[in-house]
Design an enzyme around this catalytic site. Structure first.
Site, PDB file in Angstrom:
ATOM      1  N   ARG A 234       0.827  -1.206   0.000  1.00 27.94           N
ATOM      2  CA  ARG A 234       0.000   0.000   0.000  1.00 27.94           C
ATOM      3  C   ARG A 234       0.867   1.264   0.000  1.00 27.94           C
ATOM      4  O   ARG A 234       0.588   2.231  -0.710  1.00 27.94           O
ATOM      5  CB  ARG A 234      -0.932  -0.023   1.225  1.00 27.94           C
ATOM      6  CG  ARG A 234      -1.646   1.290   1.551  1.00 27.94           C
ATOM      7  CD  ARG A 234      -2.697   1.619   0.513  1.00 27.94           C
ATOM      8  NE  ARG A 234      -3.306   2.907   0.768  1.00 27.94           N
ATOM      9  CZ  ARG A 234      -4.481   3.067   1.391  1.00 27.94           C
ATOM     10  NH1 ARG A 234      -5.151   2.024   1.818  1.00 27.94           N
ATOM     11  NH2 ARG A 234      -4.972   4.276   1.560  1.00 27.94           N
ATOM     12  N   HIS A 277     -19.252  13.971  -1.343  1.00 29.52           N
ATOM     13  CA  HIS A 277     -19.787  12.876  -0.523  1.00 29.52           C
ATOM     14  C   HIS A 277     -21.311  12.879  -0.616  1.00 29.52           C
ATOM     15  O   HIS A 277     -21.938  13.940  -0.448  1.00 29.52           O
ATOM     16  CB  HIS A 277     -19.356  13.043   0.930  1.00 29.52           C
ATOM     17  CG  HIS A 277     -19.831  11.931   1.810  1.00 29.52           C
ATOM     18  ND1 HIS A 277     -19.310  10.660   1.742  1.00 29.52           N
ATOM     19  CD2 HIS A 277     -20.803  11.887   2.765  1.00 29.52           C
ATOM     20  CE1 HIS A 277     -19.934   9.881   2.620  1.00 29.52           C
ATOM     21  NE2 HIS A 277     -20.837  10.606   3.251  1.00 29.52           N
ATOM     22  N   ASP A 330     -14.132  11.869   5.663  1.00 26.54           N
ATOM     23  CA  ASP A 330     -15.432  12.549   5.578  1.00 26.54           C
ATOM     24  C   ASP A 330     -15.677  13.507   6.748  1.00 26.54           C
ATOM     25  O   ASP A 330     -16.822  13.728   7.149  1.00 26.54           O
ATOM     26  CB  ASP A 330     -16.580  11.526   5.505  1.00 26.54           C
ATOM     27  CG  ASP A 330     -16.517  10.665   4.249  1.00 26.54           C
ATOM     28  OD1 ASP A 330     -15.956  11.137   3.249  1.00 26.54           O
ATOM     29  OD2 ASP A 330     -17.021   9.524   4.287  1.00 26.54           O
TER      30      ASP A 330
END
Length: 374
Positions: A234, A277, A330
């Site tokens: 990653r 979002h 978020d």
């Protein structure tokens, strides 16, 4: 908006006399007036529902006059908002004797009354009471609005800015993982002249994403940076992703259906990253609930399946938000947002179909706000 004007109003005795005359005309109309720093959550959500989604964060940063009829908001005016970064506030707005007015709006059903002028005067007198000698009415465009403020307050033009001065050659890069309908909205707005910026590139993490085709049709450079999870750590992929973005040299990065969580190094490497979002998020990014225009509280649906979660929770509202990206998923400051009332029995697909055009509007509005902010 080719030109915007900053207007100055003298907060003198003559203005106070005008205010007294107008206040008398609103007696026995059934409208109540509230005033205070900040604003109730239902009024903030109503602002987003009624005026396009970009004003509630400004209202929350100042003091507000709120008008209600039968308990529901019908108008508002904000003064002395703090911490705003718009480029038109780099001049006269820095004078400590000038108080900032705006935003300001009245619902359509009340526009034939004196409510607008009443709110305007309440707000200006509040600035005078705080020791300001003049008020700055910022970013006014259009002949009718200029005439309105001149007639109501004696306002005069003090500063004028062109769009080129406010958005000097700024570069936007889009990150996408799927079909790219919101990317298309950005492309269309740019072609129509509504977005004064360069779309410097589109970066995708799936070679099959239709966003690639949309970008190629528009002549926009595409960077495809895929990740083979079985072969690449990653950390290595995130480093390649950051390198690919750095090569595009963006001033604003916007995530539109981007389905890979960005690591903290990427988030901190670029000056402005915003994300679309599919939920109505609270202005307080620490809050886990958000108040809606009807005064109800619903969860702040964060995460990858916000619309599905809204429908399954049986709440009456969904929405969309563009927010600044931070290391906390978020939970960045809101740029623009808009609530959408769900219909009885509506499924996820139906809700998504109605929300998507609103997402298109918000994405364009969010980029515009980023362009106009320093």
């Amino acid at each position: 908006m080719s030109e915007v004007h900053n207007l100055v109003v003298e907060l003198d005795d003559a203005l106070s006399e005008r205010a007294a005359r107008i206040a008398g005309s609103m007696e026995d109309t059934g409208v109540s007036i509230e005033f205070g720093r900040g604003m109730p959550g239902d009024a903030l959500a109503w602002i987003d529902e009624t005026f396009g989604g970009s004003w509630s964060s400004e209202a929350a940063a100042g003091e507000n006059v709120v008008a209600r009829r039968d308990g529901r908001p019908v108008g508002f005016a904000t003064v002395d908002a703090r911490g705003l970064r718009f480029r038109w506030l780099h001049g006269l707005a820095s004078d400590p004797n000038i108080g900032l007015f705006g935003p300001f709006g009245v619902t359509e059903s009340e526009r034939g009354s004196n409510l607008g002028r009443t709110l305007l005067m309440h707000a200006l007198i509040a600035l005078r009471a705080r020791g300001f000698s003049r008020a700055l009415i910022a970013a006014v465009s259009g002949t009718s609005l200029l005439r309105y403020y001149a007639d109501a307050t004696g306002a005069r033009i003090a500063e004028t800015f062109t769009r080129a001065e406010l958005t000097p050659g700024r570069k936007v890069v889009v990150m996408a993982s799927g079909g790219g309908t919101n990317l298309q909205a950005v492309i269309d707005a740019r072609v129509a002249g509504r977005l004064p910026c360069e779309i410097a590139g589109v970066l995708v993490n799936r070679a099959s994403a239709f966003a690639v085709e949309r970008a190629k049709r528009a002549g926009i450079p595409v960077s495809i940076v895929t990740w083979d999870r079985a072969r690449e750590p990653r950390e290595a992929y995130d480093a390649r992703l950051q390198e690919a973005m750095a090569a595009l040299d963006p001033e604003v990065v916007i995530l539109l259906g981007w389905m890979h969580l960005l690591d903290e190094r990427f988030v901190r490497a670029f000056s402005r990253i915003v994300n679309l979002h599919p939920a109505f998020l609270p202005l307080d990014f620490l809050a886990d609930d958000v108040e809606m225009p009807d005064g109800t509280q619903i969860p702040a649906f964060r995460g990858a399946h916000a619309i599905r979660d809204s429908v399954e929770a049986g709440v009456a509202w969904a929405g969309a938000t563009v927010h600044d990206v931070t290391p906390e998923t978020d939970r960045g400051p809101v740029v623009v947002r808009k609530p959408v009332r769900l219909r009885a029995g509506e499924d996820e697909a139906g809700a998504l179909e109605r929300i998507r055009p609103i997402e298109h509007e918000l994405v364009v509005a969010a980029i515009l706000r980023c362009l106009y902010e320093s």
